[in-house]
Design an enzyme around this catalytic site. Structure first.
Site, mmCIF file in Angstrom:
data_model
loop_
_atom_site.group_PDB
_atom_site.id
_atom_site.type_symbol
_atom_site.label_atom_id
_atom_site.label_comp_id
_atom_site.label_asym_id
_atom_site.label_seq_id
_atom_site.Cartn_x
_atom_site.Cartn_y
_atom_site.Cartn_z
ATOM 1 N N HIS A 43 72.796 37.749 47.792
ATOM 2 C CA HIS A 43 72.517 39.135 47.403
ATOM 3 C C HIS A 43 73.633 39.999 47.957
ATOM 4 O O HIS A 43 74.031 39.822 49.114
ATOM 5 C CB HIS A 43 71.158 39.573 47.946
ATOM 6 C CG HIS A 43 70.720 40.919 47.433
ATOM 7 N ND1 HIS A 43 70.220 41.103 46.161
ATOM 8 C CD2 HIS A 43 70.717 42.141 48.000
ATOM 9 C CE1 HIS A 43 69.932 42.389 45.982
ATOM 10 N NE2 HIS A 43 70.219 43.042 47.090
ATOM 11 N N ASP A 84 64.233 38.844 46.938
ATOM 12 C CA ASP A 84 65.258 39.130 47.949
ATOM 13 C C ASP A 84 64.687 39.153 49.361
ATOM 14 O O ASP A 84 65.317 39.670 50.280
ATOM 15 C CB ASP A 84 65.951 40.490 47.705
ATOM 16 C CG ASP A 84 66.661 40.531 46.363
ATOM 17 O OD1 ASP A 84 67.060 39.464 45.873
ATOM 18 O OD2 ASP A 84 66.820 41.628 45.821
ATOM 19 N N LEU A 104 62.991 33.216 39.436
ATOM 20 C CA LEU A 104 62.568 31.825 39.311
ATOM 21 C C LEU A 104 61.048 31.768 39.209
ATOM 22 O O LEU A 104 60.349 32.516 39.874
ATOM 23 C CB LEU A 104 62.992 31.021 40.537
ATOM 24 C CG LEU A 104 64.483 30.964 40.874
ATOM 25 C CD1 LEU A 104 64.734 29.853 41.889
ATOM 26 C CD2 LEU A 104 65.330 30.741 39.633
#
Lengths: 200, 200
Positions: free
Chosen positions: A105, A143, A89
């Site tokens: 994830h 992440d 993003l």
């Protein structure tokens, strides 16, 4: 919701919505991949949906994300769920949903972060337990945003990445709707990097 | 067995030995810390035990490990368990027990590897699931050797590192004796980095 794949997490959220006290609703589904099954599912369920192929934005991720953000906000979206979305993003989307973006994830973060092949890598590494993570998306942390929920999945000696992924998915379909519920009800608070629950 | 701490994993192994079909036995307990409770426990149970303070070896880890290895082998040790042992192993010990050294780490490796403060770091990182790992010690891989067993532990919102560590210990006391059992029975095989079980 942003999707790129087969739509199983979208399906899990739509399933959760059928509970009478579920506090959230999928109002719009956007994708970077016009042909993905998730988009077909959104259409079949008559949800507002649209594909945003990068080719229409001269290859600019920022311009595409700007359009996506405007379209999602225009449909009344108040939180953004990434489920199998396979692009990073950029600022227009991050700014449109501050602290309101959930990502899935398929590992127990921080293990096997920053890869699209976390299940294969976990298997090759020889872990006996892996799982999945729903986390808030923080700018510049791939992440690495604050963790909302995790679920553990045992690795079996005869697992292939396909069989292991299938059991991980089953946990994802459980924790993603639960994370959306908690965030929608404003029952999450930050304590340093820890996300803790409070009564709303 | 090499120990440095309070001896709770030694206690768990001695407990497992009481099962009539348990295939292993603690034959010798060595420590780098003369005053540790684990050594006192070994004496109380009348196990062969000895401390190897680094000061007696002119500060040389290698010379100390050479003496430790000779002493352990002389007591009939065929596999080496590190339980709370807080020093790295050097070549004399690694060579004395090739593929026969088990270490405990209080995280789900590869997360929070290479630290003595894995529980504190997991808590500060905000993970919802952590745990413990028994792995084979491989030369030059700190906490990176092949994983034999893991157990998951849920992190609670009100956990302190002490309360979380206590629940992790309870899992360690379960998986360490089980890993010793599997290795003693020669029921483990390598498949790349994966450790899989076979019938003996």
């Amino acid at each position: 919701m942003l999707v790129s794949g087969r739509g199983s997490n979208l399906r899990a959220l739509l399933e959760a919505e059928r509970q009478s006290d579920y506090p959230a609703q999928v109002v719009a589904v956007a994708t970077n991949r016009a042909g993905c099954p998730a988009l077909a599912l959104a259409r079949e369920r008559q949800l507002a949906s649209r594909s945003f192929p990068i080719s229409e934005y001269g290859g600019s991720l920022e311009r595409r994300d700007q359009e996506m953000a405007a379209w999602l906000l225009g449909r009344g979206a108040r939180l953004l769920v990434l489920a199998g979305y396979d692009r990073i993003l950029t600022d227009p989307l991050l700014s449109a949903f501050p602290q309101r973006i959930l990502n899935l994830h398929n590992s127990l973060l921080p293990a096997f972060a920053g890869t699209m092949h976390a299940v294969e890598e976990a298997l090759a590494h020889g872990v006996k337990i892996t799982g999945c993570t729903v986390h808030l998306v923080a700018p510049e942390l791939v992440d690495g945003g604050p963790i909302v929920l995790q679920a553990a999945v045992e690795v079996r000696d005869d697992d292939t990445s396909a069989s292991l992924l299938e059991r991980i998915h089953q946990q994802e379909w459980r924790i993603l709707p639960e994370a959306v519920r908690l965030l929608s009800l404003d029952q999450l608070r930050m304590d340093g990097r820890r996300v803790v629950r409070v009564a709303s």
